[in-house]
Design an enzyme around this catalytic site. Structure first.
Site, PDB file in Angstrom:
ATOM      1  N   SER A 349      -1.022   6.930  11.679  1.00  0.00           N
ATOM      2  CA  SER A 349      -2.155   7.275  10.815  1.00  0.00           C
ATOM      3  C   SER A 349      -2.758   6.062  10.115  1.00  0.00           C
ATOM      4  O   SER A 349      -3.946   6.058   9.785  1.00  0.00           O
ATOM      5  CB  SER A 349      -1.732   8.305   9.770  1.00  0.00           C
ATOM      6  OG  SER A 349      -0.650   7.824   8.994  1.00  0.00           O
ATOM      7  N   ASP A 471       0.373   8.138  -1.909  1.00  0.00           N
ATOM      8  CA  ASP A 471       1.563   8.259  -1.068  1.00  0.00           C
ATOM      9  C   ASP A 471       2.220   6.920  -0.790  1.00  0.00           C
ATOM     10  O   ASP A 471       3.316   6.852  -0.235  1.00  0.00           O
ATOM     11  CB  ASP A 471       1.228   8.966   0.248  1.00  0.00           C
ATOM     12  CG  ASP A 471       0.236   8.186   1.111  1.00  0.00           C
ATOM     13  OD1 ASP A 471      -0.183   7.077   0.703  1.00  0.00           O
ATOM     14  OD2 ASP A 471      -0.129   8.697   2.178  1.00  0.00           O
ATOM     15  N   HIS A 474      -0.939   4.992   2.962  1.00  0.00           N
ATOM     16  CA  HIS A 474      -2.306   4.910   3.464  1.00  0.00           C
ATOM     17  C   HIS A 474      -3.174   4.070   2.537  1.00  0.00           C
ATOM     18  O   HIS A 474      -2.907   3.965   1.343  1.00  0.00           O
ATOM     19  CB  HIS A 474      -2.870   6.313   3.652  1.00  0.00           C
ATOM     20  CG  HIS A 474      -2.109   7.103   4.673  1.00  0.00           C
ATOM     21  ND1 HIS A 474      -1.129   8.008   4.333  1.00  0.00           N
ATOM     22  CD2 HIS A 474      -2.168   7.088   6.023  1.00  0.00           C
ATOM     23  CE1 HIS A 474      -0.610   8.538   5.432  1.00  0.00           C
ATOM     24  NE2 HIS A 474      -1.223   7.993   6.474  1.00  0.00           N
TER      25      HIS A 474
END
Length: 493
Positions: A349, A471, A474
């Site tokens: 991601s 988080d 990211h």
């Protein structure tokens, strides 16, 4: 396990009650073991046979762990499965039959006492070394390592329980005994304290001050719960206090007065907040496992195909392509611009976020990224890219944020890529226990292979909380720019 929630792999704030899995296994054991022991003592009167049966069950449990465990995959199933972890409890049960402390004598010959202390010292050293050198992602643990640790721990307990042991006297000193008395409460409190008092993510490294404060708070809460909850329940005092509670509540306003009311109200509010935060963190943790920042959410899977697309377009528009080539040949400045041709990026991601920015700089780069991708999935991705003719001479690998992998799994990737390709590895910053394991393996691979270059994102992002979303993985805009800059420096010829 029933809800398939990983003990290690969930993103977002972890549940402050996640450590209670071990207590669940113990409670299951306490429910079943008395009945099994009663049956064993009744139908297997010989103590030796019963001990062998218990140890056979322990071996079966350990073998089940080794069979079910899959290297490089999430180890939660075997790590906190009752069937794969009960060997430790069974070894302790066997020790109670082999080494009944009431029958042990403090009168031992000097040579036997020396042997006893030597065995205890060696076991203690082995326990400390295994704690220091191992982590939950090492295959050794699941192929007998945890079983060996349980055996060594049983030897240490046996020595400490012997009245003739000098090591037992050291561990029996009053401060250590008091910690032992409160150890159950310390275990219960330490994890919520750490979770609720630690920042969501931290790029500054370990704070010794914060760690010390968390340790002291855990011990303090454990002592309070021991003296005011556990001890009264153990001695039956809670029944008397329960009966007196209505009387105390009726007289409380008169006894406390205004200041007392404020204090009691504050205590109730603090307890309410603590419980609410604990429950909320558990809910948020579950929600965050399925949520990602907006930029990544917009592109849940991205196999960027500039090369394939442009190759097809060049076939359909050959004249335009040739004209562009001629123009580039005529202009030395254009000829020197690196377009990323021959570069392939494989990632998760984070690469989904970074991919568009890389495309802007390198129009011919191929990016194959997918949310949740792990290193064990990379070989199939590489084979697919090879079959499609999209695997370049320079391969960027950005994986490891979603879980650990083994040396053997990574060796398969290197074998597929071959020695003739330039490999760029990007290490990770992820607030999870596998971070150091992954980064160590990547650094070791770069050190051992001359065709591998390491992009040290972990060091570059140190001290930059502004790079990340909540988080801790990211990237926000500042982090995206810094990340792309590092990758650009690594792939530019």
């Amino acid at each position: 396990m029933f809800h398939q929630v990983s003990y290690f792999a969930s993103f977002g704030p972890p549940s402050p009650l996640g450590h209670l899995w071990s207590l669940a296994i113990e409670e299951q054991f306490y429910l079943l073991w008395p009945l099994l022991l009663w049956l064993g003592l009744r139908y297997i009167p010989r103590r030796g046979r019963l001990i062998r049966l218990i140890m056979a069950l322990a071996f079966i449990s350990a073998i089940s762990m080794a069979i079910i465990y899959q290297p490089g995959m999430d180890p939660s199933r075997v790590y906190y499965g009752t069937d794969t972890r009960c060997f430790a409890l069974l070894i302790g049960a066997a020790l109670a039959l082999i080494w009944p402390s009431r029958r042990l004598s403090a009168d031992l010959p000097p040579r036997r006492r020396l042997f006893l202390d030597a065995a205890g010292g060696a076991a203690l050293l082995a326990v400390l070394v295994m704690i220091w050198q191992n982590n939950q992602y090492q295959t050794f643990l699941y192929y007998g390592g945890l079983f060996l640790f349980a055996i060594i721990s049983a030897v240490l307990v046996a020595v400490l329980a012997h009245p003739a042991s000098r090591l037992g006297r050291v561990f029996g000193m009053q401060p250590l005994r008091w910690l032992g008395v409160c150890s159950y409460g310390i275990y219960l409190w330490h994890y919520p304290v750490i979770i609720l008092t630690s920042p969501g993510f931290n790029t500054e490294g370990l704070s010794i001050v914060l760690a010390g404060e968390q340790m002291l708070l855990s011990i303090l809460l454990a002592a309070v719960s021991w003296y005011f909850i556990e001890e009264p329940i153990r001695h039956g005092k809670w029944k008397k206090q329960w009966k007196r509670l209505p009387i105390v509540l009726r007289q409380l306003p008169r006894l406390l007065g205004a200041h007392g009311k404020a204090a009691s109200t504050s205590i109730i509010l603090i307890m309410f907040v603590f419980v609410s935060v604990g429950s909320g963190c558990s809910l948020i943790s579950h929600t965050h496992q399925q949520s990602i920042p907006p930029r990544a959410a917009a592109k849940t899977e991205q196999t960027v195909k500039p090369v394939a697309t442009q190759v097809q377009e060049s076939k359909d528009n050959e004249t335009e392509s040739q004209a562009g080539t001629e123009a580039a040949n005529e202009d030395p400045d254009k000829r020197d611009v690196f377009t990323g041709k021959g570069v392939t990026a494989i990632g998760d991601s984070v690469m989904v976020e970074v991919g568009p920015a890389l495309q802007e700089l390198f129009p011919d780069i191929v990016v194959d990224s997918k949310i949740g991708r792990q290193m064990y999935q990379a070989p199939q991705v590489i084979k697919n890219l090879k079959d499609q003719g999209m695997l370049g001479n320079t391969v960027i690998i950005e994986l490891g944020a979603n879980g650990a992998f083994t040396e053997k799994q990574f060796a398969v990737i290197l074998e597929l890529l071959g020695n003739d390709r330039q490999i760029v590895l990007i290490n990770n910053r992820v607030p999870k226990p596998w971070e150091s394991v992954v980064n160590h393996l990547l650094a070791q691979a770069a050190e051992d292979n001359s065709n591998i270059k390491l992009v040290d994102w972990y060091t570059a992002s140190s001290g930059h909380n502004e790079y990340f979303y909540s988080d801790g993985v990211h990237l926000q805009q500042a982090g995206l720019q810094a990340y792309v800059s590092l990758v650009t420096d690594a792939v530019n010829p």
